[in-house]
Design a protein around this motif. Structure first.
Motif, short mmCIF file in Angstrom:
data_model
loop_
_atom_site.label_atom_id
_atom_site.label_comp_id
_atom_site.label_asym_id
_atom_site.label_seq_id
_atom_site.Cartn_x
_atom_site.Cartn_y
_atom_site.Cartn_z
N GLU A 189 -53.58 -85.83 -24.27
CA GLU A 189 -54.81 -86.54 -24.61
C GLU A 189 -55.77 -86.58 -23.43
N HIS A 190 -55.27 -86.83 -22.21
CA HIS A 190 -56.17 -86.98 -21.07
C HIS A 190 -56.76 -85.64 -20.60
N MET A 191 -56.33 -84.53 -21.21
CA MET A 191 -56.84 -83.21 -20.84
C MET A 191 -57.84 -82.65 -21.85
N LYS A 192 -58.09 -83.38 -22.91
CA LYS A 192 -58.90 -82.80 -24.00
C LYS A 192 -60.33 -82.52 -23.56
N ASN A 193 -60.87 -83.36 -22.68
CA ASN A 193 -62.24 -83.09 -22.20
C ASN A 193 -62.32 -81.77 -21.45
N ILE A 194 -61.24 -81.41 -20.74
CA ILE A 194 -61.19 -80.14 -20.03
C ILE A 194 -61.16 -78.98 -21.01
N VAL A 195 -60.38 -79.12 -22.07
CA VAL A 195 -60.31 -78.08 -23.09
C VAL A 195 -61.70 -77.83 -23.68
N VAL A 196 -62.40 -78.91 -23.99
CA VAL A 196 -63.74 -78.80 -24.56
C VAL A 196 -64.71 -78.17 -23.56
N LEU A 197 -64.66 -78.63 -22.33
CA LEU A 197 -65.58 -78.13 -21.30
C LEU A 197 -65.37 -76.64 -21.04
#
Length: 319
Positions: A189-197
């Motif tokens: 969950e805490h990595m999802k922004n990285i996946v999107v970026l």
């Protein structure tokens, strides 16, 4: 071409460098949109990999049909959690999720020694950087090709950003769990922004911070011959307008990209479990007996007989 969220998969690329030095470089490659949805590939390859995991599916491909059926029967007994003689959709879903988790952690275990250079059971950022980019950093003059230079210059800060996000305690040394988050950010969950970026950065060619329809299509289809677009591309343009561009401003922002590649309302394990039950449930009671599974065994597992042609294609693709 399907219209589901884009999946992520781990690809281990070997950088073969001058002097024979090569280090496995962990890379996340975005699968094409729809790749995470069910596909009826020849030989039920998708089903086999979802049900068994990729490595285990390959091991079944080396067995005789009789051996495959026998081993499948033992797996059925393990999936049947309450030992009532039936496999429910819920039991199959839980099994598929366990298989996926196992694959991820086994994958990390395989590459761990390549990065834990001082054998302290942690991987420091400096260790990862040295193992992955050390030759380039020490010998930049040998990388004259503009494409190679661009790739290294882009990936190094990108990897550092992802590593620091995965490094929850901020000590610049990844535990097994933190390194797993680094290699498989889509699972945390805490990595999802990285996946999107990272998805945005890959597709947003004009660097305006959004993904427009042409960029969306270009990521999956290159019209090199200049002819009319195939029907599936036209369908994807419609998907973009109808389902991707939620606020109808002609482009996807980060929130819309997340909805696309990490949909909250789509459970891939549940979808595959339902598919397996639907295709094998002869008496239509919404659950499977061992007999029903074994009667349709080649959907669940492979063998030498069912996967000969598939192996030829796979081996060619991997060269």
């Amino acid at each position: 071409m399907g219209s589901g969220g884009a999946g992520w998969r781990l690809a281990l690329a070997l950088l073969v460098l001058p002097g024979g030095l090569g280090k496995p470089t962990a890379r996340q490659e975005r699968a094409r949109p729809g790749a995470a949805q069910h596909e009826d590939r020849p030989g039920f390859q998708y089903d086999h990999e979802a049900f068994l995991g990729k490595e285990e599916a390959r091991s079944f491909d080396q067995l005789s049909p009789e051996e495959s059926r026998e081993r499948l029967g033992k797996i059925v007994d393990r999936i049947d959690d309450n030992k009532d003689g039936y496999l429910t959709t819920e039991e199959l879903k839980n099994w598929i999720k366990r298989v996926q988790k196992r694959y991820i952690y086994e994958n990390v275990a395989k590459v761990w020694k390549d990065y834990d250079l001082n054998k302290d059971n942690k991987i420091a950022w400096e260790e990862y950087k040295q193992a992955t980019y050390g030759y380039y950093l020490e010998n930049p003059e040998e990388f004259q090709d503009a494409t190679d230079q661009h790739s290294f210059k882009k990936m190094l800060p990108r990897d550092e950003r992802r590593f620091k996000t995965a490094d929850v305690d901020g000590d610049l040394a990844a535990t097994r769990e933190e390194f797993t988050a680094f290699l498989h950010p889509e699972e945390f969950e805490h990595m999802k922004n990285i996946v999107v970026l990272e998805t945005l950065e890959d597709i947003d060619k004009n660097e305006d911070g959004f993904v427009d329809q042409d960029e969306y299509i270009a990521d999956m289809f290159a019209n090199e011959e200049g002819g009319p677009e195939p029907d599936w591309v036209i369908t994807e343009r419609e998907q973009f307008s109808d389902f991707r561009d939620l606020n109808k401003d002609g482009k996807m922002d980060k929130e819309e990209i997340q909805h696309w590649i990490l949909p909250q309302d789509y459970d891939h394990a549940l979808a595959e479990a339902r598919h397996l039950v639907y295709e094998s449930d002869v008496d239509k009671d919404q659950k499977l007996t061992k007999e029903e599974v074994l009667d349709n065994w080649n959907m669940f597992v492979g063998s030498q007989a069912t996967n000969y042609g598939e192996d030829l294609t796979r081996n060619h693709d991997e060269l």
